[in-house]
Design a protein around this motif. Structure first.
Motif, PDB file in Angstrom:
ATOM      1  N   LEU A  68     -27.720   5.588  60.877  1.00 17.26           N
ATOM      2  CA  LEU A  68     -29.019   4.950  60.646  1.00 17.26           C
ATOM      3  C   LEU A  68     -29.606   4.409  61.946  1.00 17.26           C
ATOM      4  O   LEU A  68     -30.826   4.462  62.150  1.00 17.26           O
ATOM      5  CB  LEU A  68     -28.875   3.828  59.615  1.00 17.26           C
ATOM      6  CG  LEU A  68     -28.660   4.292  58.172  1.00 17.26           C
ATOM      7  CD1 LEU A  68     -28.390   3.102  57.252  1.00 17.26           C
ATOM      8  CD2 LEU A  68     -29.876   5.065  57.661  1.00 17.26           C
ATOM      9  N   SER A  69     -28.753   3.895  62.821  1.00 15.41           N
ATOM     10  CA  SER A  69     -29.236   3.402  64.120  1.00 15.41           C
ATOM     11  C   SER A  69     -29.845   4.536  64.929  1.00 15.41           C
ATOM     12  O   SER A  69     -30.904   4.372  65.567  1.00 15.41           O
ATOM     13  CB  SER A  69     -28.086   2.758  64.904  1.00 15.41           C
ATOM     14  OG  SER A  69     -27.577   1.628  64.224  1.00 15.41           O
ATOM     15  N   LEU A  70     -29.197   5.687  64.911  1.00 15.04           N
ATOM     16  CA  LEU A  70     -29.719   6.852  65.632  1.00 15.04           C
ATOM     17  C   LEU A  70     -31.016   7.354  65.014  1.00 15.04           C
ATOM     18  O   LEU A  70     -31.938   7.776  65.729  1.00 15.04           O
ATOM     19  CB  LEU A  70     -28.671   7.972  65.630  1.00 15.04           C
ATOM     20  CG  LEU A  70     -27.475   7.761  66.563  1.00 15.04           C
ATOM     21  CD1 LEU A  70     -26.349   8.732  66.219  1.00 15.04           C
ATOM     22  CD2 LEU A  70     -27.906   7.938  68.024  1.00 15.04           C
ATOM     23  N   PHE A  71     -31.103   7.283  63.693  1.00 13.63           N
ATOM     24  CA  PHE A  71     -32.325   7.735  63.028  1.00 13.63           C
ATOM     25  C   PHE A  71     -33.493   6.812  63.375  1.00 13.63           C
ATOM     26  O   PHE A  71     -34.602   7.279  63.673  1.00 13.63           O
ATOM     27  CB  PHE A  71     -32.120   7.776  61.516  1.00 13.63           C
ATOM     28  CG  PHE A  71     -33.319   8.299  60.760  1.00 13.63           C
ATOM     29  CD1 PHE A  71     -33.625   9.650  60.796  1.00 13.63           C
ATOM     30  CD2 PHE A  71     -34.132   7.434  60.045  1.00 13.63           C
ATOM     31  CE1 PHE A  71     -34.736  10.145  60.125  1.00 13.63           C
ATOM     32  CE2 PHE A  71     -35.243   7.922  59.367  1.00 13.63           C
ATOM     33  CZ  PHE A  71     -35.547   9.277  59.393  1.00 13.63           C
ATOM     34  N   LEU A  72     -33.264   5.494  63.362  1.00 13.09           N
ATOM     35  CA  LEU A  72     -34.318   4.551  63.728  1.00 13.09           C
ATOM     36  C   LEU A  72     -34.732   4.729  65.193  1.00 13.09           C
ATOM     37  O   LEU A  72     -35.912   4.621  65.530  1.00 13.09           O
ATOM     38  CB  LEU A  72     -33.851   3.119  63.483  1.00 13.09           C
ATOM     39  CG  LEU A  72     -33.917   2.623  62.039  1.00 13.09           C
ATOM     40  CD1 LEU A  72     -33.393   1.203  61.947  1.00 13.09           C
ATOM     41  CD2 LEU A  72     -35.345   2.683  61.509  1.00 13.09           C
ATOM     42  N   HIS A  73     -33.745   4.993  66.054  1.00  7.66           N
ATOM     43  CA  HIS A  73     -34.049   5.248  67.462  1.00  7.66           C
ATOM     44  C   HIS A  73     -34.953   6.475  67.583  1.00  7.66           C
ATOM     45  O   HIS A  73     -35.906   6.475  68.385  1.00  7.66           O
ATOM     46  CB  HIS A  73     -32.761   5.480  68.251  1.00  7.66           C
ATOM     47  CG  HIS A  73     -32.995   5.823  69.689  1.00  7.66           C
ATOM     48  ND1 HIS A  73     -33.235   4.879  70.660  1.00  7.66           N
ATOM     49  CD2 HIS A  73     -33.053   7.035  70.318  1.00  7.66           C
ATOM     50  CE1 HIS A  73     -33.417   5.477  71.830  1.00  7.66           C
ATOM     51  NE2 HIS A  73     -33.305   6.780  71.642  1.00  7.66           N
ATOM     52  N   PHE A  74     -34.681   7.492  66.781  1.00  7.06           N
ATOM     53  CA  PHE A  74     -35.461   8.729  66.838  1.00  7.06           C
ATOM     54  C   PHE A  74     -36.908   8.493  66.423  1.00  7.06           C
ATOM     55  O   PHE A  74     -37.847   8.926  67.120  1.00  7.06           O
ATOM     56  CB  PHE A  74     -34.819   9.779  65.937  1.00  7.06           C
ATOM     57  CG  PHE A  74     -35.625  11.042  65.787  1.00  7.06           C
ATOM     58  CD1 PHE A  74     -35.727  11.953  66.832  1.00  7.06           C
ATOM     59  CD2 PHE A  74     -36.299  11.319  64.606  1.00  7.06           C
ATOM     60  CE1 PHE A  74     -36.472  13.118  66.702  1.00  7.06           C
ATOM     61  CE2 PHE A  74     -37.055  12.469  64.463  1.00  7.06           C
ATOM     62  CZ  PHE A  74     -37.142  13.369  65.512  1.00  7.06           C
ATOM     63  N   ILE A  75     -37.104   7.789  65.304  1.00  4.50           N
ATOM     64  CA  ILE A  75     -38.482   7.631  64.823  1.00  4.50           C
ATOM     65  C   ILE A  75     -39.277   6.620  65.659  1.00  4.50           C
ATOM     66  O   ILE A  75     -40.511   6.705  65.708  1.00  4.50           O
ATOM     67  CB  ILE A  75     -38.528   7.241  63.324  1.00  4.50           C
ATOM     68  CG1 ILE A  75     -37.869   5.888  63.086  1.00  4.50           C
ATOM     69  CG2 ILE A  75     -37.906   8.308  62.470  1.00  4.50           C
ATOM     70  CD1 ILE A  75     -37.969   5.421  61.651  1.00  4.50           C
ATOM     71  N   THR A  76     -38.583   5.710  66.333  1.00  7.57           N
ATOM     72  CA  THR A  76     -39.316   4.734  67.148  1.00  7.57           C
ATOM     73  C   THR A  76     -39.496   5.191  68.591  1.00  7.57           C
ATOM     74  O   THR A  76     -40.592   5.087  69.162  1.00  7.57           O
ATOM     75  CB  THR A  76     -38.595   3.367  67.140  1.00  7.57           C
ATOM     76  OG1 THR A  76     -37.242   3.537  67.587  1.00  7.57           O
ATOM     77  CG2 THR A  76     -38.606   2.766  65.740  1.00  7.57           C
TER      78      THR A  76
END
Length: 348
Positions: A41-49
């Motif tokens: 989830l941390s990587l996914f949030l990093h991707f979208i932000t």
């Protein structure tokens, strides 16, 4: 950070509830599983932000749609150079979270359907390096039983090999889970997804556990205390997997001198795999092995042990013989509407 929109607030609340409540108590008690989900989830949030340039003001649940997740997987693979296996693990975490979201908000059910259709990355399955019976014998000879730590580690190894339990299942075992004085001594194992299974203990395992409990649990037994524990500032706490890994590497180095078949980079899962392989060599049926390992599907065990086509046919024949095929099916009829498929009440 500027004021987030309502969907961003709801999203963050669901993440917190999923990681701190649902996953540890309902899905898995393994800290490793929680960490994997947290990382994904941390990587996914990093991707979208950072990659897509969005933030809490512009967040929308539409960012969990298939197209975005597929873009994220490609970013993990191409930009972060993650292996196919890692990408598949990240995808599994996102799928699990989206499924949880769909259970909390029926309007997001379509996201779960979409994520389930995302194909996994092709990967070559790594075969677990096995341990021969001689290698296991050498490993069990490695701990120094003149020390309390050595005696503890020996019992831990004997229990792991004797039950083929996962490392976290053994580390999570409490005194109340051991039934050493039953007519047929057994241990209650809390496995993945909090699934409970019973594993009977052989006399050798029972004898070592009884001696261990006398030494390491000398006072009145607390049913909630961990069987294997670490002492931190006078308090008994659950032993960690890194601590066990360090001990295993030490004993692997000693055992390798007696038996070169013992790998120097030994990890706990190899002990579980070794026991399953030895059960198979001794003539135990695949279905029985599957149950003892806690696999939900016997086909998982077949892949796990590299079962041959002939062995697979015998196992499937055991599961469903000719008589079984004649028994009328008891499951419900197929869903007649999309609402039934979604598990919803049909409105008339």
């Amino acid at each position: 950070m500027k004021k987030p929109n309502k969907e961003a607030v709801a999203f963050s609340r669901h993440i917190n509830d999923w990681l701190t409540v649902y996953v540890p108590t309902v899905q898995s008690s393994s800290a490793h599983t929680v960490k994997n989900h947290h990382d994904a989830l941390s990587l996914f949030l990093h991707f979208i932000t950072q990659v897509k340039g969005l933030d809490a003001r512009t967040f929308s649940f539409k960012l969990l749609e298939r197209q975005v997740i597929e873009e994220w997987i490609l970013w993990l693979k191409n930009d972060r150079k993650n292996s196919s296996e890692t990408c598949n693990n990240r995808l599994a975490s996102i799928r699990a979270f989206i499924k949880y979201l769909s259970e909390k908000d029926v309007s997001l059910t379509y996201l779960a359907c979409e994520s389930a259709q995302i194909p996994r990355q092709r990967s070559v399955r790594k075969k677990v390096e096995g341990l021969s019976k001689n290698a296991v014998k050498a490993l069990l000879n490695a701990p120094d039983t003149n020390t309390s730590t050595g005696r503890r580690d020996l019992v831990f190894l004997i229990l792991m090999y004797g039950t083929a339990a996962r490392i976290d299942e053994v580390l999570s075992m409490k005194i109340q889970h051991l039934h050493l004085h039953a007519s047929k001594p057994y241990a209650t194992i809390i496995g993945k997804g909090n699934k409970v299974r019973t594993l009977y203990l052989l006399p050798k395992v029972v004898a070592h556990l009884e001696k261990y409990i006398v030494e390491f649990h000398p006072t009145q037994l607390d049913p909630d205390s961990y069987v294997f524990y670490s002492r931190i500032k006078g308090t008994s706490t659950k032993m960690t997997q890194p601590a066990i890994a360090k001990r295993l590497h030490k004993y692997a180095a000693v055992a390798n001198g007696e038996c070169p078949e013992v790998p120097l980079n030994l990890h706990a899962h190899q002990i579980r795999h070794a026991k399953a392989s030895h059960w198979l060599e001794d003539g135990m049926n695949i279905v029985q092995i599957s149950f003892l390992l806690g696999h939900a599907d016997v086909k998982t065990t077949m892949v796990y042990l590299d079962i041959t086509t002939e062995q697979e046919e015998k196992a499937l024949a055991t599961i469903e013989n000719e008589k079984d095929r004649e028994i009328p099916k008891k499951w419900k009829k197929a869903p007649q509407s999309f609402a039934e498929l979604c598990g919803l009440r049909v409105i008339k």
